[in-house]
Motif scaffolding. Structure first.
Motif: not given
Length: 576
Positions: A85-97, A251-258
């Protein structure tokens, strides 16, 4: 079957797959978070104390300890969603997912706290002396509406019945058939074990566990869940530390791309804010099952004299399931960089789109057009014609997308041999209609992005373990999925008891084990679609129920802290 699957997909799109359903789940979590003054943060340390048994009383009624109830519920939620599920979420929405998955989990902690508390309060003792509980019981007891002349509008009874039926169906659609199908496929791909052999052995083991009821189930899950968590943690930590120079950028991509969306990088063509939000929330909700009403069935069996105490134990579930385990998986995927890389794979037809014309990833204008198409902002013209193939090579090949990326080095195969002939394509899809001349065994392979469990498997090889890392995913998937099947057998069994009585439960277990075996070597695509519908049919009545009883919930919390303060006078007690 394809037509039936299309009908079910349409129904699911209007229920569980719709935006209003996501906002109903999120809205419920936000409401209770504010209404109960952020219990997921204020009560967390007390949850840890209660799960260790510090609040227990001699003579507390129940079949399991707090810890066993927690691990049983966790074994139902920690599963393929944490790996795939996590891999699918990142695949579809990028790190911000991943960010939105974490936000959803924080809200889900409150939802889980509420639904478990209310279900524990209205549990009953079944005819065989075991404890039976779950949302259907508080619906039946508290949601019927009194009318004039001593008449009753049995809305609660109706909702409880709907919930119980949906739970039985979901036990097969969520916890049984797809789980063993994933296990048998993984064992075949990794170790070459025949599907029927793995299905037969695991079906026997499943039967031996569930025939013992909740006490044996709790004993197994209380040992299996910590073991599988340790194995997965070691493998994940090995990948993250091996790629330590990518930790901070990840970590920067997770929060920076929101608030900006994810830019195109490598084979990834970018993700929008809306897509990241939608995919992150969707995967987060279905990873920890907060609001679905499944976990309260396990927690109802816990020994406790105060319903709120068990609710506080359940509050830990989304924290462990999503905030810890899903974050680990997310950091594995991001730090290893595999989510932006194209890998050799056999294409899934549902992920193939044939465009009319050619697009280059070296041309920013083409990249922008593809990005806008993938996030739903623009349309592209689909290919409607015949592809000419010679010795596996497509002549004058148009751009073919697979897994939301521009596919490369494409080969067309028929029975694992290069194919020569024609491929009819209709509206960008390989034509599989009855009148289509396309061979049934026609397949495409090449390089493209990957998603779900295969992507996580590749990520786990990017460490000191090398190719041995894939075995960690296979073993983890085996333990996660098998434990999920164990827990869901209990959920379905309690729903059968609610509808038909205790004696019917043995027949349910027999059918459950048989279905488990058969699904190890048959296609379960339609089951996944049915699962989405039944999950929604469980969730909607459950959310209606807990929202209707919000005042009662607040009152229960206040009473609990009064008793807690008397038991521990030296400890600072939160105000309800």
């Amino acid at each position: 079957m394809n037509k039936l699957n299309e009908i079910l997909s349409t129904i699911d799109g209007h229920i569980g797959g719709s935006e209003w359903f996501v906002f109903l789940l999120l809205g419920t979590g936000i409401f209770f978070t504010i209404y109960l003054k952020f219990p997921q943060f204020r009560y967390l340390k007390h949850s840890l104390r209660i799960v260790r048994g510090k609040f227990d009383k001699e003579g507390d009624v129940g079949d399991t300890s707090h810890f066993q109830a927690l691990t049983t519920a966790l074994s139902g939620t920690v599963g393929t969603g944490n790996i795939a599920g996590v891999a699918l979420a990142i695949h579809l929405g990028g790190p911000a997912a991943l960010f939105w998955m974490l936000v959803t989990a924080a809200l889900g902690m409150t939802t889980k706290f509420v639904e478990v508390t209310l279900s524990h309060k209205y549990r009953e003792k079944a005819a065989d002396g075991t404890i039976a509980g779950g949302p259907m019981y508080f619906m039946k007891k508290r949601l019927n509406i009194p009318l004039k002349n001593n008449k009753i509008l049995k809305t609660g009874t109706l909702l409880g019945g709907l919930f119980a039926v949906a739970t039985i169906l979901s036990s097969f659609g969520t916890g049984n058939l797809p789980q063993i199908n994933s296990i048998s496929n993984s064992l075949f791909e990794t170790f070459g074990i025949n599907h029927m052999v793995s299905g037969g052995i695991l079906a026997v083991l499943l039967g031996l566990v569930i025939v013992g009821g909740i006490k044996r189930i709790a004993n197994v899950t209380s040992k299996l869940v910590p073991l599988m968590a340790i194995v997965y943690f070691i493998g994940a930590l090995a990948v993250i530390t091996y790629n330590y120079d990518n930790i901070i950028p990840s970590i920067a991509a997770i929060f920076g791309d929101v608030f900006s969306g994810s830019a195109a990088v490598g084979g990834f063509l970018g993700g929008s804010i809306a897509f990241a939000f939608n995919r992150g929330v969707n995967r987060g909700l279905f990873s920890n099952e907060a609001g679905q009403g499944s976990a309260p069935i396990a927690h109802a069996a816990a020994r406790a004299h105060e319903p709120v105490s068990e609710g506080l134990v359940a509050l830990l579930e989304p924290f462990i399931d999503t905030i810890i385990i899903c974050t680990l998986t997310g950091l594995v995927l991001l730090s290893s960089g595999v989510w932006t890389e194209k890998h050799q794979n056999l294409f899934q037809e549902t992920d193939i789109v044939v465009l009319d014309g050619t697009y280059s990833e070296a041309d920013q204008n083409d990249v922008d057009q593809l990005h806008n198409y993938l996030v739903g902002k623009a349309d592209l013209t689909m290919f409607n014609n015949v592809l000419e193939v010679q010795n596996g090579e497509i002549i004058d090949q148009p751009t073919i997308l697979h897994a939301r990326s521009v596919a490369e080095e494409i080969r067309v195969l028929l029975g694992n041999q290069p194919y020569s002939g024609q491929i009819k394509v209709t509206d960008g899809k390989i034509d599989r209609s009855p009148e289509s001349p396309n061979p049934k065994d026609l397949a495409l392979e090449g390089k493209s992005l990957m998603h779900s469990a295969p992507l996580t498997t590749i990520a786990f090889t990017k460490s000191w373990f090398g190719d041995y890392g894939k075995y960690i995913v296979s073993i983890g998937l085996l333990m996660f999925a098998f434990s999920t099947a164990i827990s869901w057998s209990y959920y379905g069994g309690r729903a059968v008891t609610y509808l038909f009585g205790v004696k019917a439960e043995v027949w349910y277990r027999v059918v459950y084990v048989i279905g488990f075996f058969l699904a190890s070597f048959t296609d379960t695509t339609i089951i996944w679609t049915l699962s989405g519908i039944t999950i929604a049919l469980m969730t909607i009545p459950n959310l209606i129920g807990i929202l209707s009883l919000s005042k009662e919930m607040k009152s229960e919390v206040k009473l609990f802290w009064v008793e807690y303060g008397k038991r521990f006078p030296d400890e600072k007690v939160p105000k309800g």
